[in-house]
Design a protein around this motif. Sequence first.
Motif, short mmCIF file in Angstrom:
data_model
loop_
_atom_site.label_atom_id
_atom_site.label_comp_id
_atom_site.label_asym_id
_atom_site.label_seq_id
_atom_site.Cartn_x
_atom_site.Cartn_y
_atom_site.Cartn_z
N SER A 1 0.85 -1.19 0.00
CA SER A 1 0.00 0.00 0.00
C SER A 1 0.88 1.25 0.00
O SER A 1 2.03 1.20 0.47
CB SER A 1 -0.91 0.00 1.23
OG SER A 1 -0.14 0.11 2.41
N PRO A 2 0.39 2.37 -0.51
CA PRO A 2 1.22 3.59 -0.62
C PRO A 2 1.76 4.09 0.72
O PRO A 2 2.78 4.77 0.74
CB PRO A 2 0.27 4.61 -1.24
CG PRO A 2 -0.75 3.80 -1.96
CD PRO A 2 -0.93 2.57 -1.12
N ASP A 3 1.06 3.76 1.82
CA ASP A 3 1.51 4.25 3.13
C ASP A 3 2.18 3.16 3.97
O ASP A 3 2.33 3.29 5.18
CB ASP A 3 0.35 4.86 3.91
CG ASP A 3 -0.77 3.86 4.20
OD1 ASP A 3 -0.75 2.76 3.61
OD2 ASP A 3 -1.67 4.19 4.99
N ASP A 4 2.63 2.07 3.34
CA ASP A 4 3.35 1.02 4.06
C ASP A 4 4.69 1.56 4.54
O ASP A 4 5.35 2.36 3.87
CB ASP A 4 3.58 -0.17 3.13
CG ASP A 4 4.11 -1.39 3.86
OD1 ASP A 4 5.33 -1.43 4.13
OD2 ASP A 4 3.32 -2.29 4.18
N PHE A 5 5.11 1.10 5.71
CA PHE A 5 6.35 1.60 6.31
C PHE A 5 7.56 1.37 5.40
O PHE A 5 8.47 2.21 5.33
CB PHE A 5 6.59 0.93 7.66
CG PHE A 5 7.76 1.50 8.43
CD1 PHE A 5 7.65 2.73 9.06
CD2 PHE A 5 8.96 0.81 8.51
CE1 PHE A 5 8.72 3.27 9.77
CE2 PHE A 5 10.03 1.34 9.21
CZ PHE A 5 9.92 2.57 9.84
N GLU A 6 7.57 0.26 4.68
CA GLU A 6 8.71 -0.02 3.80
C GLU A 6 8.79 0.96 2.64
O GLU A 6 9.87 1.19 2.09
CB GLU A 6 8.64 -1.46 3.28
CG GLU A 6 8.93 -2.49 4.37
CD GLU A 6 8.96 -3.91 3.86
OE1 GLU A 6 8.88 -4.11 2.62
OE2 GLU A 6 9.07 -4.84 4.67
N MET A 7 7.65 1.56 2.27
CA MET A 7 7.68 2.60 1.25
C MET A 7 8.47 3.81 1.75
O MET A 7 9.25 4.42 1.01
CB MET A 7 6.26 3.00 0.87
CG MET A 7 5.45 1.90 0.20
SD MET A 7 6.09 1.47 -1.43
CE MET A 7 5.66 2.94 -2.34
N ALA A 8 8.27 4.14 3.02
CA ALA A 8 9.02 5.26 3.60
C ALA A 8 10.52 4.97 3.58
O ALA A 8 11.33 5.86 3.30
CB ALA A 8 8.55 5.52 5.03
N GLU A 9 10.88 3.72 3.88
CA GLU A 9 12.29 3.34 3.84
C GLU A 9 12.87 3.56 2.45
O GLU A 9 13.97 4.09 2.28
CB GLU A 9 12.45 1.88 4.25
CG GLU A 9 13.88 1.38 4.22
CD GLU A 9 13.98 -0.12 4.43
OE1 GLU A 9 14.88 -0.55 5.17
OE2 GLU A 9 13.17 -0.87 3.83
N SER A 10 12.12 3.14 1.41
CA SER A 10 12.60 3.30 0.04
C SER A 10 12.77 4.76 -0.33
O SER A 10 13.80 5.16 -0.89
CB SER A 10 11.63 2.62 -0.94
OG SER A 10 11.88 1.24 -1.05
N TYR A 11 11.77 5.58 -0.02
CA TYR A 11 11.86 7.00 -0.34
C TYR A 11 13.04 7.65 0.38
O TYR A 11 13.76 8.46 -0.19
CB TYR A 11 10.56 7.71 0.02
CG TYR A 11 9.40 7.41 -0.89
CD1 TYR A 11 9.49 7.59 -2.27
CD2 TYR A 11 8.18 6.95 -0.38
CE1 TYR A 11 8.43 7.30 -3.11
CE2 TYR A 11 7.11 6.66 -1.21
CZ TYR A 11 7.24 6.84 -2.58
OH TYR A 11 6.18 6.56 -3.41
N GLY A 12 13.21 7.29 1.64
CA GLY A 12 14.31 7.87 2.41
C GLY A 12 15.67 7.47 1.86
O GLY A 12 16.57 8.31 1.71
#
Length: 292
Positions: free
Chosen positions: A182-193
């Motif tokens: 999902s767009p707000d999954d924690f792993e998405m934040a890791e990737s963006y960071g």
Amino acid sequence: LAKTSPSFREKKFGKNSIQVANTLLNVGSCYQSKMDLKRALEYTNMSLQIAQKLPPGNEEAIASAYNNIGNAYVQMNQLPTAILYADSAMQIRLSAEKMDTVNVAISYGNMRNLYTLLGLRNKAVSYLEKSLELRLAYYGTRHPDVAISYCNLGASVYFTGDNERSLDLLEKSLEIRRELLSPDDFEMAESYGNLMLPLVALGDYDRAIENGKQAIAICKKYGLKGANIYANVYLAWGNAMVYKNEPDEAITQFKKAYDYFQLLRNQLHNFTGYTYKITLYLLTSKDYDNIV
């Protein structure tokens, strides 16, 4: 709870059984998560002693105990000892009659973490490349664990100075995660960071900052779980502002990074936080104790 206690399982399965070994290992893991490392090692060593007496076919119980003992020594900042246990776990998994690809990949990841802490970046990358190769063969190209491998490898490659390859690997990770999560999954934040790292190094500052903003927006729903991501995002953001010759904005972002690194409360991050205080001092020519 009684049915999962070591004493209950001893009565049901016998003292030297895989069930008791696994229960003791789990108890040790609980103590380790609470940072009671003395008791964690006590229970994990008890699990190891039983696992070593088990018949052939139970080698993973020994490897798991070695792995957890190694993790405890990492938390005790005894990295050479931690590597000995992590390597023992890896060798058992590699020599198993029927190799468990997933556990071997985990061992490779553990070795990467240890060599990263020792500052041996190229050796860390070599283990991550092996881990990625195994996971691609086992899962195919579209799987969350493959995305994790790409992400970890991309971040490690960045620290070797190969920014183009780092960016390519991190973009592959993000692409897979966009398909599966999902767009707000924690792993998405890791990737963006993580994408901010090579983007800043390659001079694409605006794109780096946009990725940072997306990481922060996701982390807002995860509380302190996102502290490490916040810290690294604000650090990269500050670096981008330095390169853009905007020192006031750089100082603002470095202050935020420092605050989050302080929350993480371990020696490595506190040392990193200290370097940011020096950075603020260099940027402002003021006494840094009055800045942070």
